[in-house]
Scaffold this motif. Structure first.
Motif, PDB file in Angstrom:
ATOM      1  N   LEU A 166      24.122  15.747 -23.063  1.00 23.31           N
ATOM      2  CA  LEU A 166      22.428  15.420 -23.557  1.00 23.31           C
ATOM      3  C   LEU A 166      22.407  15.088 -24.804  1.00 23.31           C
ATOM      4  O   LEU A 166      21.435  14.913 -25.538  1.00 23.31           O
ATOM      5  N   SER A 167      23.586  15.075 -25.488  1.00 25.95           N
ATOM      6  CA  SER A 167      23.324  14.427 -26.796  1.00 25.95           C
ATOM      7  C   SER A 167      22.914  12.933 -27.016  1.00 25.95           C
ATOM      8  O   SER A 167      22.612  12.310 -28.128  1.00 25.95           O
ATOM      9  N   LEU A 168      23.061  12.138 -25.861  1.00 30.50           N
ATOM     10  CA  LEU A 168      22.595  10.810 -25.953  1.00 30.50           C
ATOM     11  C   LEU A 168      21.120  10.596 -25.810  1.00 30.50           C
ATOM     12  O   LEU A 168      20.573   9.376 -25.943  1.00 30.50           O
ATOM     13  N   GLN A 169      20.187  11.825 -25.311  1.00 33.76           N
ATOM     14  CA  GLN A 169      19.063  11.521 -25.139  1.00 33.76           C
ATOM     15  C   GLN A 169      18.100  11.194 -26.085  1.00 33.76           C
ATOM     16  O   GLN A 169      18.197  11.797 -27.452  1.00 33.76           O
ATOM     17  N   GLY A 170      17.276   9.983 -26.078  1.00 33.65           N
ATOM     18  CA  GLY A 170      16.421   9.442 -27.229  1.00 33.65           C
ATOM     19  C   GLY A 170      17.091   8.444 -27.942  1.00 33.65           C
ATOM     20  O   GLY A 170      16.281   7.972 -28.766  1.00 33.65           O
ATOM     21  N   LYS A 171      18.321   8.339 -27.765  1.00 33.46           N
ATOM     22  CA  LYS A 171      18.869   7.281 -28.481  1.00 33.46           C
ATOM     23  C   LYS A 171      18.998   5.900 -28.001  1.00 33.46           C
ATOM     24  O   LYS A 171      18.716   6.125 -26.811  1.00 33.46           O
ATOM     25  N   SER A 172      19.101   4.997 -28.664  1.00 35.08           N
ATOM     26  CA  SER A 172      18.995   3.394 -28.254  1.00 35.08           C
ATOM     27  C   SER A 172      20.153   3.190 -27.189  1.00 35.08           C
ATOM     28  O   SER A 172      21.282   3.735 -27.668  1.00 35.08           O
ATOM     29  N   ALA A 173      19.906   2.557 -26.167  1.00 37.04           N
ATOM     30  CA  ALA A 173      21.051   2.189 -25.564  1.00 37.04           C
ATOM     31  C   ALA A 173      22.104   1.451 -26.365  1.00 37.04           C
ATOM     32  O   ALA A 173      23.398   1.373 -25.774  1.00 37.04           O
TER      33      ALA A 173
END
Length: 537
Positions: free
Chosen positions: A73-80
């Motif tokens: 869940l640390s990738l949530q909200g980050k740009s692809a």
């Protein structure tokens, strides 16, 4: 998940910090589409699953986090973009997704993703819209790690390359050993017949023929290596076809040759000798396929390739000149068609010495080297049709092909001081002897350092430097730029056994006057030198 389903509701399913305490169990199909089961499928899927909204990561499953090294869940909200090693690769994948999804509702792209530790891995990305009817909705991405598959493909390709190189080396050594044997025989007979001038002239003619054959083999190799464009100029393909047909000897009286040449053909930017070689190889291939005779048709016409045209390989849209060679011979099945462009592949009976087994692989290399492509259509017992497409140019004047004259009295001569540079002792000496016979004052150097010493020692005297490219101590390219600084007035001719590359083209654009491919005749040598020296500075 229905079309009108609220995204916040789906997010409440996915964004629970704790994983379920139990793994999913089997259930009836009618009970499958419950929130709990959908959530379990997404979380426990063995492939990476990622939901993007406006190219930001809305949610990613544990597998996606694990393969990239991020905490769940640390990738949530980050740009692809976070997952890609470069901006260029991110933009490429993004553009491909948008284009293909708009056309086919799904897209598949092979790419590389970054890990937290800075390394990257090969992956296959499959994408579709969460809601096909609404382009404002996000993308559902499936991520598969294909590193092992790619590694295995690389190993297989390397093994095939090494096998091909082995076949290539064996075939070339066989051909050159035969040539060397013939050369040795004629040289020995010249010693025996030293007092018989007519015999000496005969042996000289045969040696010249053998040298031409050796040059053809190396030309084939350079074409096969896709590096054989020596002297590129705007050409009229119809003229090249006429020359090739003049040289072509089918060897059978019952072969009819038909020409269908478009008179309003585009010009192409190409090397004349390479295109002649390509056409001759196609003509010979067609003639040999017609065991009992038949019709060999060669045609030319203009074609335009649009971005919407579909090919099984990458093709740049634009104007092309198409040259087709069609025979009415024995044809080929699909198995043979897949191998015809491989080096030394042949359908001839073992022991048949006709050809060098490089014909169609040479054609393929020449065509690709000129930015074109080649296709083949064939069926067993129904003939074959080869189509070659080369990028077209706007109309320009084309210099006609001129025959060389080997008569020494007709060769242009001079008396200027010429410096020849070559690290091969024998090549250097024979070059100096040719220049001396043509009347020039000759200086010799074995590398770039010796060349620069002589340029410094004789300021204003040397008018031309004949420069090899591949040399120890200081190669030809560095020497060229050093000479330009020392004495910009010196004219330069590159003479090399390797073909023109991008750096050599830069030298030709940056002040070098000509490129002369080894081997060359004395007549050609004399004319190129005078062409350079007689041209106003």
């Amino acid at each position: 998940m229905t079309q009108g389903h609220d995204r916040t509701s789906s997010n409440s399913i996915l964004n629970q910090q704790d994983r379920p305490a139990h793994k999913p169990t089997y259930c009836a199909v009618s009970d499958f589409f419950s929130r709990e089961n959908i959530r379990n499928v997404l979380i426990y899927a063995p492939v990476g699953i990622c939901i993007l909204h406006r190219m930001r990561i809305h949610w990613a499953n544990p597998a996606c986090h694990a393969m990239t090294g991020h905490e769940y869940l640390s990738l949530q909200g980050k740009s692809a973009r976070t997952l890609f090693p470069t901006d260029k690769e991110f933009k490429r994948v993004h553009n491909t997704f948008i284009t293909e999804i708009d056309q086919t509702r799904s897209a598949t792209v092979d790419s590389r993703l970054s890990r937290v530790d800075g390394t990257a891995f090969d992956c296959r990305l499959r994408a579709c819209r969460l809601d096909p009817g609404d382009h404002s909705q996000g993308l559902l991405i499936f991520v598969s790690d294909i590193t092992e598959i790619k590694s295995e493909q690389i190993r297989e390709n390397q093994a095939r390359k090494m096998e091909a190189i082995g076949v290539l080396a064996g075939g070339i050594s066989h051909d050159f050993n035969n040539l060397l044997m013939a050369l040795q025989g004629h040289l020995s007979l010249m010693g025996v017949n030293v007092n018989r001038p007519e015999k000496i002239k005969h042996h000289i003619r045969q040696i010249n023929r053998l040298i031409e054959t050796a040059a053809e083999i190396t030309g084939n190799l350079l074409g096969f290596a896709r590096g054989g464009k020596y002297q590129v100029e705007p050409l009229d393909i119809n003229q090249v076809v006429e020359i090739a047909l003049t040289v072509f000897q089918p060897g059978k009286e019952n072969i009819v040759i038909e020409k269908k040449l478009d008179p309003d053909l585009y010009k192409v930017n190409a090397d004349r000798s390479q295109l002649e070689q390509m056409l001759l190889n196609l003509l010979v291939n067609g003639a040999q396929a017609m065991v009992d005779g038949g019709t060999l048709t060669i045609a030319t016409h203009n074609i335009t390739i649009d971005a919407t045209d579909i090919f099984h390989f990458a093709v740049t849209p634009g104007a092309y000149v198409e040259i087709s060679v069609q025979d009415t011979g024995i044809g080929m099945d699909e198995t043979i068609q897949k191998k015809i462009f491989d080096p030394f592949f042949s359908t001839k009976i073992p022991g048949d010495m006709k050809g060098q087994g490089l014909g169609l692989s040479t054609v393929f290399g020449i065509v690709k080297n000129h930015g074109g492509f080649i296709t083949v259509e064939s069926k067993k017992n129904a003939g074959s049709l080869f189509r070659v497409a080369l990028p077209g140019l706007a109309p320009v004047d084309v210099q006609r092909f001129g025959e060389e004259n080997d008569a020494f009295d007709l060769m242009p001569k001079g008396g200027e001081t010429v410096l020849i540079v070559d690290d091969e002792k024998e090549v250097l000496q024979v070059g100096a002897d040719l220049l001396d016979a043509l009347g020039y004052q000759v200086l010799q150097a074995r590398n770039g350092v010796e060349c620069l010493d002589l340029v410094t020692k004789y300021p204003g005297k040397i008018v031309l430097v004949i420069l090899d490219l591949v040399m120890p101590v200081m190669d030809g390219k560095e020497t060229f730029y050093r000479i330009q600084k020392l004495d910009p007035g010196i004219k330069m001719l590159i003479s090399s056994g390797v073909s023109i590359d991008e750096e050599t083209k830069m030298m030709l654009r940056g002040g070098c006057h000509k490129f002369l491919q080894k081997p060359f005749s004395m007549d050609r040598f004399s004319r190129v030198i005078r062409e350079i020296l007689d041209k106003p500075a």
